[in-house]
Design an enzyme around this catalytic site. Structure first.
Site, PDB file in Angstrom:
ATOM      1  NE  ARG A 166      -4.069  -1.912   0.397  1.00 57.56           N
ATOM      2  CZ  ARG A 166      -4.051  -3.194   0.034  1.00 57.56           C
ATOM      3  NH1 ARG A 166      -2.973  -3.692  -0.549  1.00 57.56           N
ATOM      4  NH2 ARG A 166      -5.095  -3.968   0.241  1.00 57.56           N
ATOM      5  CB  SER A 239      -8.496  -1.906   4.436  1.00 55.93           C
ATOM      6  OG  SER A 239      -8.840  -3.193   4.010  1.00 55.93           O
ATOM      7  CD  GLU A 335      -5.475   0.792   2.614  1.00 57.71           C
ATOM      8  OE1 GLU A 335      -5.427  -0.324   3.131  1.00 57.71           O
ATOM      9  OE2 GLU A 335      -6.121   1.049   1.587  1.00 57.71           O
TER      10      GLU A 335
HETATM   11  N1  EPU Z   1     -10.465 -11.001  10.183  1.00 55.05           N
HETATM   12  C1  EPU Z   1     -11.132 -11.106  11.385  1.00 55.05           C
HETATM   13  N2  EPU Z   1     -12.085 -10.182  11.679  1.00 55.05           N
HETATM   14  C2  EPU Z   1     -12.398  -9.180  10.851  1.00 55.05           C
HETATM   15  C3  EPU Z   1     -11.712  -9.056   9.633  1.00 55.05           C
HETATM   16  C4  EPU Z   1     -10.744  -9.989   9.314  1.00 55.05           C
HETATM   17  O1  EPU Z   1     -10.886 -12.011  12.174  1.00 55.05           O
HETATM   18  O2  EPU Z   1     -13.286  -8.406  11.203  1.00 55.05           O
HETATM   19  C5  EPU Z   1      -9.488 -12.011   9.830  1.00 55.05           C
HETATM   20  C6  EPU Z   1     -10.012 -12.918   8.719  1.00 55.05           C
HETATM   21  O3  EPU Z   1     -10.773 -13.972   9.210  1.00 55.05           O
HETATM   22  C7  EPU Z   1      -8.761 -13.399   8.058  1.00 55.05           C
HETATM   23  C8  EPU Z   1      -7.824 -12.218   8.220  1.00 55.05           C
HETATM   24  O4  EPU Z   1      -8.348 -11.414   9.274  1.00 55.05           O
HETATM   25  O5  EPU Z   1      -8.211 -14.493   8.742  1.00 55.05           O
HETATM   26  C9  EPU Z   1      -7.683 -11.407   6.953  1.00 55.05           C
HETATM   27  O6  EPU Z   1      -8.962 -10.925   6.542  1.00 55.05           O
HETATM   28  P1  EPU Z   1      -9.315 -10.616   5.018  1.00 55.05           P
HETATM   29  O7  EPU Z   1      -8.944 -11.753   4.131  1.00 55.05           O
HETATM   30  O8  EPU Z   1     -10.719 -10.129   4.985  1.00 55.05           O
HETATM   31  O9  EPU Z   1      -8.328  -9.471   4.593  1.00 55.05           O
HETATM   32  P2  EPU Z   1      -7.816  -8.177   5.355  1.00 55.05           P
HETATM   33  O10 EPU Z   1      -6.423  -8.424   5.816  1.00 55.05           O
HETATM   34  O11 EPU Z   1      -8.808  -7.734   6.344  1.00 55.05           O
HETATM   35  C10 EPU Z   1      -6.718  -7.239   3.147  1.00 55.05           C
HETATM   36  C11 EPU Z   1      -6.695  -5.943   2.405  1.00 55.05           C
HETATM   37  C12 EPU Z   1      -7.977  -5.753   1.605  1.00 55.05           C
HETATM   38  C13 EPU Z   1      -8.097  -6.909   0.631  1.00 55.05           C
HETATM   39  C14 EPU Z   1      -8.093  -8.221   1.420  1.00 55.05           C
HETATM   40  C15 EPU Z   1      -8.077  -9.431   0.520  1.00 55.05           C
HETATM   41  C16 EPU Z   1      -5.296  -4.421   3.692  1.00 55.05           C
HETATM   42  C17 EPU Z   1      -5.251  -3.236   4.590  1.00 55.05           C
HETATM   43  N3  EPU Z   1      -6.516  -4.842   3.332  1.00 55.05           N
HETATM   44  O12 EPU Z   1      -7.778  -7.141   4.104  1.00 55.05           O
HETATM   45  O13 EPU Z   1      -7.845  -4.540   0.860  1.00 55.05           O
HETATM   46  O14 EPU Z   1      -9.280  -6.811  -0.141  1.00 55.05           O
HETATM   47  O15 EPU Z   1      -6.908  -8.308   2.239  1.00 55.05           O
HETATM   48  O16 EPU Z   1      -6.846  -9.513  -0.113  1.00 55.05           O
HETATM   49  O17 EPU Z   1      -4.253  -4.918   3.302  1.00 55.05           O
HETATM   50  C18 EPU Z   1      -8.321  -2.212   0.957  1.00 55.05           C
HETATM   51  O18 EPU Z   1      -7.109  -2.025   0.963  1.00 55.05           O
HETATM   52  O19 EPU Z   1      -9.146  -1.264   0.968  1.00 55.05           O
HETATM   53  C19 EPU Z   1      -8.832  -3.575   0.956  1.00 55.05           C
HETATM   54  C20 EPU Z   1     -10.146  -3.867   1.034  1.00 55.05           C
END
Ligand code: EPU
Length: 339
Positions: A166, A239, A335
């Site tokens: 990012r 995010s 972010e």
């Molecule tokens: N999780 C939780 N609780 C929550 C949210 C997530 O326990 O409320 C856990 C999930 O179960 C999973 C882990 O956290 O084990 C990761 O969650 P997720 O796959 O939803 O991805 P994220 O890390 O929350 C990142 C990016 C997103 C992108 C997704 C998928 C960042 C800051 N965010 O989110 O990007 O779509 O991975 O690749 O890196 C964005 O940047 O705006 C964005 C949406």
């Protein structure tokens, strides 16, 4: 002279949080000449220039004392093609997801994992957008930007952009470079990335044994739609925090009280923690204070239920940051760009 500069314009429709602040001046750029005119206007009227794309990575906490320039230049073209693939160029104002669909419809693979990300093509390199195991840098070829100081055009190759998680050169020098168009290196043969989270499982559940890039795009659209709110119906900026990089020692300390902590080890020994998991564990999931809230299905996403101000959303974000620091000893970095 085609630039139409308006005075005191509400930005509510131009930021996906739906925050209602005003721009002192507002204009849209449909081509390079409009951009040059905006630069000249900014200099001659002594008013700063703020460039926006889809406004999907922006938190506005006050009226904007600037000329807000919305990039509205459009156009998608193949600039080079061979047997293996093509280099596709898109103007900065092209909305991102329709651009992804356009390339897939042309039989070109590479952008499928980046489906349904809000925003525009020109904003995508700023923060090196990424999702489901692919980042923009993996398919990036080059871009053209205008030097806001000299007015000259400059080409940036992959190595020039300093892409990180990012992060990019353009994020660090926001007042220097204005991105006009971006080129992507796409392929006629798919090299699919199915290993992130639920992507492969989703395809298997649908009985798809040999997925095409279009299948992957549809699966990712479905996964995103289930967890991430549509800005058209619920204001948000995706995010709100980055997933923090922490030391292995910090993770070990967290594991003593929270053995289920979710993290991804990095090559340098650090661990990228799932900030959404930390925020959920701290009890913020679904929290609401007035019209500012934490999304009920994804704790990493702050939402505006209607009339929240940027200040209220920022206040909520700061409360979450302080709480996560106190509970886990982890500093969360925001972010979106703040104004
Ligand atoms: N999780 C939780 N609780 C929550 C949210 C997530 O326990 O409320 C856990 C999930 O179960 C999973 C882990 O956290 O084990 C990761 O969650 P997720 O796959 O939803 O991805 P994220 O890390 O929350 C990142 C990016 C997103 C992108 C997704 C998928 C960042 C800051 N965010 O989110 O990007 O779509 O991975 O690749 O890196 C964005 O940047 O705006 C964005 C949406």
């Amino acid at each position: 002279m085609t630039l139409n500069v308006q005075h005191e314009v509400s930005l509510k429709a131009y930021n996906t949080f739906g925050v209602d602040v005003h721009a002192r001046r507002f204009a849209e750029a449909f081509n390079d000449d409009d951009v040059r005119e905006a630069l000249a206007y900014s200099a001659s009227h002594d008013v700063p220039l703020m460039v926006i794309g889809g406004g999907s990575n922006l938190l506005l906490t006050r009226d904007v004392d600037a000329l807000v320039l919305r990039m509205a230049n459009r156009g998608i073209r193949i600039v080079h093609e061979d047997c293996d693939g093509a280099i596709v160029e898109a103007e900065a104002g092209e909305p991102w997801h329709p651009f992804v669909l356009d390339t897939l419809a042309q039989g070109l693979a590479g952008l499928e994992n980046l489906s349904l990300i809000p925003g525009t093509v020109g904003a995508a390199p700023m923060q090196n957008i990424g999702a489901y195991g692919v980042e923009l840098k993996d398919v990036f070829h080059s871009l053209t930007a205008i030097d806001r100081h000299s007015g000259e055009l400059r080409e940036f190759a992959l190595a020039d952009c300093e892409f990180g998680y990012r992060d990019s050169l353009f994020k660090h020098q926001p007042n220097r470079w204005l991105i006009l168009r971006v080129r992507f290196k796409l392929s006629y043969s798919a090299n699919l990335h199915l290993d992130y989270g639920p992507v492969r499982q989703r395809l298997e559940e649908q009985g798809i044994k040999q997925p095409s890039p279009m299948h992957v795009s549809r699966a990712i659209c479905a996964i995103r739609s289930e967890k991430l709110p549509d800005p058209a119906t619920l204001g948000n900026a995706g995010s709100f925090f980055k997933n923090p990089l922490v030391s292995a020692e910090r993770v070990a300390a967290i594991k003593l009280t929270h053995p289920g902590v979710v993290g991804y080890p990095q090559a340098d020994g650090q661990v990228k923690l799932a900030a959404g998991w930390l925020i959920e564990q701290a009890g913020w999931k679904g929290f609401r204070d007035g019209d500012a809230g934490v999304h009920a299905l994804q704790s990493l996403v702050l939402v505006n239920y209607g009339e929240a101000s940027g200040g209220q959303l920022l206040g909520l974000a700061q409360r979450i940051q302080a709480d996560i620091l106190e509970r886990f000893g982890v500093a969360l970095e925001m972010e979106p760009n703040l104004y």
